[in-house]
Write a protein that holds these residues in place. Sequence first.
Motif, PDB file in Angstrom:
ATOM      1  N   GLU A 187       0.807  -1.216   0.000  1.00 29.15           N
ATOM      2  CA  GLU A 187       0.000   0.000   0.000  1.00 29.15           C
ATOM      3  C   GLU A 187       0.844   1.272   0.000  1.00 29.15           C
ATOM      4  OE1 GLU A 187      -3.190   0.456  -0.363  1.00 29.15           O
ATOM      5  OE2 GLU A 187      -3.585  -1.688  -0.544  1.00 29.15           O
ATOM      6  N   SER A 188       1.991   1.243   0.634  1.00 27.91           N
ATOM      7  CA  SER A 188       2.802   2.453   0.757  1.00 27.91           C
ATOM      8  C   SER A 188       3.569   2.792  -0.513  1.00 27.91           C
ATOM      9  CB  SER A 188       3.807   2.293   1.902  1.00 27.91           C
ATOM     10  OG  SER A 188       4.771   1.299   1.583  1.00 27.91           O
ATOM     11  N   LEU A 206       7.134   7.488  -0.730  1.00 25.60           N
ATOM     12  CA  LEU A 206       5.982   6.651  -0.440  1.00 25.60           C
ATOM     13  C   LEU A 206       4.717   7.351  -0.909  1.00 25.60           C
ATOM     14  CD1 LEU A 206       6.870   5.403   3.151  1.00 25.60           C
ATOM     15  CD2 LEU A 206       7.475   4.391   0.946  1.00 25.60           C
ATOM     16  N   SER A 207       3.662   6.589  -1.083  1.00 20.23           N
ATOM     17  CA  SER A 207       2.400   7.145  -1.561  1.00 20.23           C
ATOM     18  C   SER A 207       1.824   8.127  -0.537  1.00 20.23           C
ATOM     19  CB  SER A 207       1.396   6.021  -1.811  1.00 20.23           C
ATOM     20  OG  SER A 207       0.141   6.551  -2.194  1.00 20.23           O
ATOM     21  N   THR A 208       1.375   9.283  -1.022  1.00 15.62           N
ATOM     22  CA  THR A 208       0.759  10.289  -0.144  1.00 15.62           C
ATOM     23  C   THR A 208      -0.735  10.409  -0.393  1.00 15.62           C
ATOM     24  OG1 THR A 208       1.338  12.019  -1.752  1.00 15.62           O
ATOM     25  CG2 THR A 208       2.879  11.633   0.073  1.00 15.62           C
ATOM     26  N   ASP A 209      -1.282   9.553  -1.261  1.00 14.34           N
ATOM     27  CA  ASP A 209      -2.732   9.548  -1.465  1.00 14.34           C
ATOM     28  C   ASP A 209      -3.418   9.132  -0.172  1.00 14.34           C
ATOM     29  OD1 ASP A 209      -2.293  10.261  -4.062  1.00 14.34           O
ATOM     30  OD2 ASP A 209      -2.453   8.213  -4.854  1.00 14.34           O
ATOM     31  N   THR A 210      -4.584   9.700   0.069  1.00 16.95           N
ATOM     32  CA  THR A 210      -5.261   9.509   1.362  1.00 16.95           C
ATOM     33  C   THR A 210      -5.484   8.037   1.704  1.00 16.95           C
ATOM     34  OG1 THR A 210      -6.408  11.624   1.094  1.00 16.95           O
ATOM     35  CG2 THR A 210      -7.286  10.083   2.738  1.00 16.95           C
ATOM     36  N   LEU A 242      -2.195   6.050   2.232  1.00 17.94           N
ATOM     37  CA  LEU A 242      -1.503   6.598   3.396  1.00 17.94           C
ATOM     38  C   LEU A 242      -2.140   6.121   4.699  1.00 17.94           C
ATOM     39  CD1 LEU A 242       0.656   8.464   4.566  1.00 17.94           C
ATOM     40  CD2 LEU A 242      -0.968  10.365   4.359  1.00 17.94           C
ATOM     41  N   SER A 261      -1.404   2.468   5.118  1.00 16.57           N
ATOM     42  CA  SER A 261       0.008   2.256   5.464  1.00 16.57           C
ATOM     43  C   SER A 261       0.251   2.520   6.947  1.00 16.57           C
ATOM     44  CB  SER A 261       0.900   3.174   4.621  1.00 16.57           C
ATOM     45  OG  SER A 261       0.782   2.876   3.250  1.00 16.57           O
ATOM     46  N   VAL A 262      -0.306   3.612   7.450  1.00 14.16           N
ATOM     47  CA  VAL A 262      -0.151   3.932   8.873  1.00 14.16           C
ATOM     48  C   VAL A 262      -0.803   2.861   9.728  1.00 14.16           C
ATOM     49  CG1 VAL A 262      -0.781   5.572  10.679  1.00 14.16           C
ATOM     50  CG2 VAL A 262       0.022   6.412   8.465  1.00 14.16           C
TER      51      VAL A 262
END
Length: 303
Positions: free
Chosen positions: A125-126, A262-266, A269, A272-273
């Motif tokens: 995902e990240s 890393l991906s910053t799309d909502t 993100l 990933s968190v």
Amino acid sequence: MNFVGVVALALGSAAFFALATALKHRSAGLMPHVERFRPAELLGFAAAALRHPLWLGGIAADVGGLALQVLALHIGGLIVVQLVLVSAVLFSLVVAHWIAGTRMSRRELLLGAVLVASVTGFLLESGALTAVPSTADRLPAILAGLAILAAVVTLVAGSRRFSSRKKGSRRAAAMLGMAVGAIYAGTAALIKTCTNVMASHGPLALLTSWQLYCLVVAGASGLLLAQMAFQAGPLTASLPATATTDPLVSVLLGVVVFDEQLSTDTGPLVLSVLCLLVMSGAVAMLSQVRAVVEHPDSSSPSH
């Protein structure tokens, strides 16, 4: 970047490190105890470690794990390698049960599955698997190194205060464990930097680079603090702290120092968190279980 090769090397490294950890844990309780961090105590501790066969066996396994980690870091990203290395906690639990002659419980198997799923989920995902790492940015690398040094000094100083108090051994061990985790992450970043220097400019450039000598100091400091963390208090406090701090700091270093985007799309993100949080919880619980299996009396200080 060969994803399969990177993951395979990292898994092999994790298996070696798991064996090394088991051997060094066995030796920790047989070492002279360090109470006041005086030079004589530290020298006596180091001398005893260098003569102990179990500790030396652990170092030999560490060398094997380190060799595979170096190769993985050279061809892959810091985040991918260090996240896969989290599986070492699962390998260590398997080794601990094998040594103890026991079987893994359903709860342990479930936690292992959660750990694997959360690490896999984060990597997918990240966007870490597709991130293209670059050479270390000099200024961010220096600032990150200073930040890690400050954090380690603060944690070690805090552990001294708690170690002198009654019932403070758990906090002291946890603080030393966090310091070790931060050093391990910094060491991985330095290894990757050194491999880049070696590949780009040759062995002579590596021998004259400041990164190599920082790596030697960091590696030695990590070994010493790890043994001290094992002795400072229950392993159920130090092991989870180390196992959770290392990958989290590694993610930060990968992004800040090596520009691993890393991906910053909502959606990705948030997922990933969430995966990192679940991974941290699974690692902490598996580390506690492992400590109890390896040392049934680990709920109390080893001294």
